[in-house]
Write a protein that holds these residues in place. Structure first.
Motif, short mmCIF file in Angstrom:
data_model
loop_
_atom_site.label_atom_id
_atom_site.label_comp_id
_atom_site.label_asym_id
_atom_site.label_seq_id
_atom_site.Cartn_x
_atom_site.Cartn_y
_atom_site.Cartn_z
N ILE A 5 57.95 53.72 40.89
CA ILE A 5 57.54 54.38 41.86
C ILE A 5 55.83 54.21 41.88
O ILE A 5 55.57 53.94 43.06
N ILE A 6 55.50 54.44 40.81
CA ILE A 6 53.91 54.66 40.75
C ILE A 6 53.34 53.03 40.77
O ILE A 6 52.39 52.82 41.58
N LEU A 7 54.14 52.05 40.25
CA LEU A 7 53.64 50.86 40.55
C LEU A 7 53.77 50.51 41.70
O LEU A 7 52.90 49.55 42.71
N LEU A 8 54.90 50.74 42.47
CA LEU A 8 55.12 50.40 43.83
C LEU A 8 54.20 50.81 44.91
O LEU A 8 53.58 50.17 45.87
N VAL A 9 53.73 52.21 44.50
CA VAL A 9 52.76 52.89 45.36
C VAL A 9 51.25 52.14 45.21
O VAL A 9 50.70 52.03 46.19
N LEU A 10 51.16 51.94 44.07
CA LEU A 10 49.71 51.40 43.84
C LEU A 10 49.39 50.04 44.57
O LEU A 10 48.74 49.50 44.99
N SER A 11 50.91 49.12 44.38
CA SER A 11 50.94 48.11 45.11
C SER A 11 50.80 48.03 46.66
O SER A 11 49.91 47.14 47.40
N LYS A 22 45.52 43.34 39.92
CA LYS A 22 46.58 42.53 39.09
C LYS A 22 46.99 43.76 38.37
O LYS A 22 46.38 44.76 37.84
N PHE A 23 48.49 43.92 38.11
CA PHE A 23 48.87 44.77 37.04
C PHE A 23 49.73 44.25 35.97
O PHE A 23 50.31 43.20 36.08
N GLY A 24 49.99 44.98 35.01
CA GLY A 24 50.52 44.54 33.72
C GLY A 24 51.40 45.48 33.11
O GLY A 24 51.08 46.72 33.20
N TYR A 25 52.36 45.31 32.11
CA TYR A 25 52.95 46.25 31.36
C TYR A 25 53.12 45.87 30.11
O TYR A 25 53.21 44.89 29.73
N THR A 26 53.21 47.22 29.10
CA THR A 26 53.41 46.45 27.64
C THR A 26 54.35 47.39 27.05
O THR A 26 54.60 48.45 27.63
N LEU A 138 42.91 42.29 34.47
CA LEU A 138 43.84 43.31 34.94
C LEU A 138 43.47 44.67 35.39
O LEU A 138 42.17 45.07 34.84
N ASP A 139 43.73 45.26 36.28
CA ASP A 139 43.25 46.36 37.05
C ASP A 139 44.00 47.68 36.49
O ASP A 139 43.49 48.79 36.20
N PHE A 140 45.07 47.45 36.27
CA PHE A 140 46.15 48.58 35.52
C PHE A 140 47.06 48.04 34.43
O PHE A 140 47.51 46.81 34.63
#
Length: 205
Positions: A5-11, A22-26, A138-140
């Motif tokens: 949800i957080i990712l979608l909102v930021l998108s 740009k977003f990424g995850y680890t 990457l921004d986040f």
């Protein structure tokens, strides 16, 4: 789900502003499981936890022994001795509960020791995360293995100063207090509200 949800909102925000973020995850859990220094810290933590747990267990075991001894001798005791023994048991039990809270309570000794032992490894991880985010632009960066959410964000997207200004908060003083709360408390006097702020505050009340 929360991270999605957080990712979608930021998108959506990025699309709305026309900004290509740009977003990424680890997976921090997997990464730290492969770090010798992190695993060593975990081992040390386990030793402290087991040691303190044994001490607490012994304290409550002593309370149990005192209660059983009292019950076995109760018929032979005078009223004064009964009250004295009951008071001793109650004090011993309270002591055990307080020690348990001191060790395992919120921000107790175990929590503080974990912060101390984990700090070097986590600082190393954070430096690596920041370096990769800068290199990859990457921004986040999100951690999919926990509820921590964002573990890196580009400072240019931090609007805290604007929000504090709108709330009438001294941003510089707030940051100084966060970095050195003891020094800030002893050297910085409270900022007097302007007439406009006082009027606003009175309306809020």
């Amino acid at each position: 789900m929360k991270k999605i949800i957080i990712l979608l909102v930021l998108s959506f925000i990025s699309i709305g502003k026309g900004i290509a973020q740009k977003f990424g995850y680890t997976d921090m859990e997997f990464i730290t499981s492969k770090m010798p220094e992190y695993q060593l810290a975990q081992t040390e933590m386990k030793k402290f936890s087991e040691k303190w747990a044994k001490e607490i267990q012994d304290k409550f075991a002593e309370v149990g022994r005192m209660q059983r001894a009292y019950m076995a001798e109760e018929v032979l005791l005078t009223d004064d001795l009964k009250r004295k023994r009951q008071s001793e048991i109650k004090e011993k039990e309270q002591e055990a509960r307080e020690y348990n809270s001191k060790i395992f309570g919120m921000e107790g000794l175990l929590f503080q020791k974990k912060k101390e032992l984990m700090k070097p490894a986590m600082e190393k991880v954070q430096r690596a995360v920041s370096k990769i985010c800068i290199q990859k632009r990457l921004d986040f960066m999100f951690d999919k293995s926990s509820d921590a959410g964002i573990i890196y964000s580009n400072p240019k997207h931090d609007y805290s100063d604007y929000i504090m200004e709108e709330l009438g908060i001294d941003g510089q003083a707030a940051k100084a207090a966060k970095e050195d709360p003891v020094k800030e408390k002893s050297t910085v006097a409270p900022k007097e509200s302007s007439p406009k702020q006082k009027s606003t505050n009175s309306k809020l009340k």
